[in-house]
Design an enzyme around this catalytic site. Structure first.
Site, short mmCIF file in Angstrom:
data_model
loop_
_atom_site.label_atom_id
_atom_site.label_comp_id
_atom_site.label_asym_id
_atom_site.label_seq_id
_atom_site.Cartn_x
_atom_site.Cartn_y
_atom_site.Cartn_z
N LEU A 262 52.15 67.40 63.65
CA LEU A 262 52.85 68.71 64.69
C LEU A 262 52.43 69.32 64.55
CD1 LEU A 262 55.60 66.11 66.15
CD2 LEU A 262 54.13 66.51 66.84
N GLY A 265 48.33 74.45 66.29
CA GLY A 265 47.31 76.05 65.50
C GLY A 265 45.84 76.16 65.87
N CYS A 272 35.94 64.15 59.56
CA CYS A 272 36.35 63.46 59.98
C CYS A 272 36.74 63.22 61.47
CB CYS A 272 37.24 63.02 58.70
SG CYS A 272 37.00 62.66 57.43
N LYS A 275 34.20 64.63 63.47
CA LYS A 275 33.40 63.62 64.00
C LYS A 275 33.74 62.02 64.40
CE LYS A 275 31.72 61.53 60.10
NZ LYS A 275 31.66 59.96 59.95
N ARG A 339 32.97 72.06 56.82
CA ARG A 339 32.59 71.76 57.36
C ARG A 339 33.64 71.35 58.69
NH1 ARG A 339 31.26 66.11 54.95
NH2 ARG A 339 33.20 66.83 53.24
C1 UGA Z 1 41.81 63.34 57.74
C2 UGA Z 1 43.08 61.97 58.10
O1 UGA Z 1 43.92 62.58 57.99
C3 UGA Z 1 43.05 61.12 56.80
O2 UGA Z 1 43.94 59.81 56.98
C4 UGA Z 1 41.26 60.22 57.20
O3 UGA Z 1 41.07 59.38 56.11
C5 UGA Z 1 40.56 61.91 56.92
O4 UGA Z 1 40.62 62.44 57.92
C6 UGA Z 1 38.82 60.93 56.97
O5 UGA Z 1 38.51 60.06 58.12
O6 UGA Z 1 38.25 61.36 55.86
P1 UGA Z 1 41.28 65.34 56.60
O7 UGA Z 1 40.27 65.75 57.14
O8 UGA Z 1 40.64 65.12 55.43
O9 UGA Z 1 42.08 63.99 56.69
O10 UGA Z 1 42.27 66.79 56.90
P2 UGA Z 1 43.66 66.41 57.74
O11 UGA Z 1 44.79 67.22 57.07
O12 UGA Z 1 43.79 65.67 58.75
O13 UGA Z 1 43.49 67.57 58.56
C7 UGA Z 1 42.00 67.72 59.64
C8 UGA Z 1 42.42 68.57 60.55
O14 UGA Z 1 43.04 68.48 61.36
C9 UGA Z 1 43.14 70.34 59.68
O15 UGA Z 1 41.33 70.98 60.25
C10 UGA Z 1 44.68 70.91 59.91
O16 UGA Z 1 44.00 72.66 59.78
C11 UGA Z 1 44.27 70.20 61.33
N1 UGA Z 1 45.70 70.01 61.31
C12 UGA Z 1 46.81 68.87 60.49
C13 UGA Z 1 47.02 70.88 61.99
O17 UGA Z 1 46.15 71.08 62.86
N2 UGA Z 1 47.99 70.60 62.84
C14 UGA Z 1 48.46 68.89 61.47
O18 UGA Z 1 49.40 69.21 62.12
C15 UGA Z 1 47.48 68.66 60.98
#
Ligand code: UGA
Length: 444
Positions: A262, A265, A272, A275, A339
């Site tokens: 939540l 940003g 992931c 995609k 990426r």
């Molecule tokens: C994501 C999922 O969270 C994992 O559960 C999943 O296994 C993975 O994809 C995958 O499919 O392999 P990941 O992409 O490594 O993990 O990173 P996240 O922490 O989920 O963040 C993804 C994006 O969301 C980032 O750009 C982050 O800055 C953004 N984000 C995340 C926000 O803007 N706000 C948030 O509250 C959380």
């Protein structure tokens, strides 16, 4: 103890391999990339991930983990094989199964020579139906064996996050086993029972297609949740004195909503969410259903970047010749992964407006150089990056940026304008000496 092999040494593959090796399993990691194999066998991680280096060093030293170039060696000397090869996006958003098909063919050929039972586990993210309709027939054709009897097959999605991949692998909220038949699921469950021992997470057993959709639904839900809070953030900005951080904090206390994912940003990036959301949209459309909510989540995400650049223009007028400092390049902190990083989209827009861009990131500069080359300047510290800048955009919330003080900006920048794209700075403190704009913060 079962012997494990992993096909593909990307992010999921290598982290999975290292975690199994750390628990004392003999692991063979198969890659076609000679340089990568050499690096892994020298215990050098091909990418940055917290704890990976130390665990890799331990595993290689103890000879629990070895990288091999061939698929056959990996299959013949293991009992279970995880497929973790990439599933890149095609132009229309659907996924390219080329590597999955090729790997299934190679595993099938090796299985022809294999005596004794073998479990194949698809871990790469694939669309519903792929394990049964694509992987299984290729394995059967090339092995001459029957799935579910002569060899076993499951789809087992991965939920680890970059930056906390090792922790997430060792402490998952749940495990999903998409089993081709009961025998296949029993084998994988036994492996995980042995791996997690007393710390076994809840395990859900489904058919493969359900497990495949669960993976897409999980990522798409989280991405949509972020787009939702970014929408609320944009509304907050129109209401003096209202802060999205307070709104998120409070609604997050409702257990039906939860406080995670939540953080408003600049939007979601990485290998992931973009995609998988695109792939689920394409998959859904191929079935004749228009998934409006996912399409909107996507658009909101694209708009967040435009919105930030618009704000810079509002403050600076024309960007021609203006120097913009970018703090943070990786798609999220604690990774060097670029990426689908928001930084690239923002920088491209700034360059298009003829701005000059200087950037700093603690880990991702080598990867950023591969994408952006010398179109921008890179510095070796945040403060150097700020020097003489007309505006600073905080793009990635690395811990070290949280240590920056308002004076670091006001004393170094030409014009002290700060766009806090991840809301890491205290607005009250930073508004005194700076023209501060935080995403989701209505000006008092
Ligand atoms: C994501 C999922 O969270 C994992 O559960 C999943 O296994 C993975 O994809 C995958 O499919 O392999 P990941 O992409 O490594 O993990 O990173 P996240 O922490 O989920 O963040 C993804 C994006 O969301 C980032 O750009 C982050 O800055 C953004 N984000 C995340 C926000 O803007 N706000 C948030 O509250 C959380």
């Amino acid at each position: 103890m079962y012997r494990v092999s992993v096909i593909g040494t990307g992010f999921v593959g290598l982290c999975t391999a290292v975690c199994f090796a750390d628990r004392g399993y003999m692991v063979l990691a198969s890659t076609k990339n000679k340089d990568k194999a050499r690096l892994v066998n020298k215990a050098i991680s091909p990418f940055y991930e917290p704890s990976l280096k130390e665990m890799l060093q331990k595993a290689v030293k103890k000879e629990y983990l070895k990288a091999v170039l061939g698929r056959e060696e990996a299959i013949l000397h293991s009992d279970v094989t995880f497929i973790t090869v990439g599933t890149p996006s095609k132009r229309d958003g659907s996924i390219d199964l080329r590597f999955i098909r090729q790997t299934a063919k190679e595993i099938g050929k090796a299985l022809r020579k294999k005596k004794g039972k073998h479990l194949v586990v698809v871990k790469s993210t694939v669309g519903p139906g792929t394990t049964e309709n694509v992987v299984k027939p290729i394995l059967e054709k090339n092995s001459g064996k029957k799935c579910g009897e002569d060899f076993l097959l499951c789809f087992n999605p991965e939920f680890l996050r970059e930056g906390s991949a090792i922790h997430d692998t060792l402490h998952p909220d749940f495990i999903v086993i998409g089993e081709y038949n009961k025998k296949s699921g029993d084998f994988l469950e036994e492996l995980y029972r042995d791996f997690y021992k007393d710390a076994l997470p809840p395990m859900v057993r489904t058919n493969p297609a359900t497990a495949e959709l669960i993976k897409y639904a999980n990522n798409s839900f989280l991405a949509t949740k972020i787009s939702f809070i970014n929408t609320i953030a944009n509304i907050c900005e129109k209401i003096p004195g209202v802060d999205v951080k307070t709104v998120a904090e409070v609604i997050g206390k409702d257990r039906r909503i939860s406080p995670y994912f939540l953080r408003a940003g600049l939007g979601w990036g990485g290998s992931c969410f973009p995609k998988d959301v695109k792939a689920l949209i394409a998959f859904s459309k191929s079935l004749g259903y228009e998934p409006a909510m996912l399409e909107t989540a996507w658009e909101v995400n694209e708009d967040q970047v435009k919105h930030a650049v618009e704000r810079v223009k509002e403050k600076l007028g024309t960007l021609k010749g203006k120097k913009i400092a970018i703090l943070g390049l990786s798609f999220k902190p604690d990774t060097d992964d670029m990426r689908e990083a928001r930084s690239v989209k923002i920088i491209k827009k700034l360059l298009k407006e003829s701005a000059t861009v200087t950037a700093y990131d603690p880990k991702a500069i080598p990867n950023a150089r591969r994408i952006l080359g010398d179109k921008i300047k890179y510095t070796t510290s945040a403060v150097k990056c700020l020097r003489d800048a007309d505006c600073c955009i905080l793009v990635t919330e690395w811990e070290e940026f949280k240590e920056l003080k308002p004076e670091d900006m006001s004393e170094n920048m030409r014009r002290p304008i700060l766009i806090d794209g991840r809301r890491i700075f205290n607005p009250k403190k930073f508004s005194v000496a700076l023209d501060y704009w935080g995403i989701g913060l209505g000006k008092p």
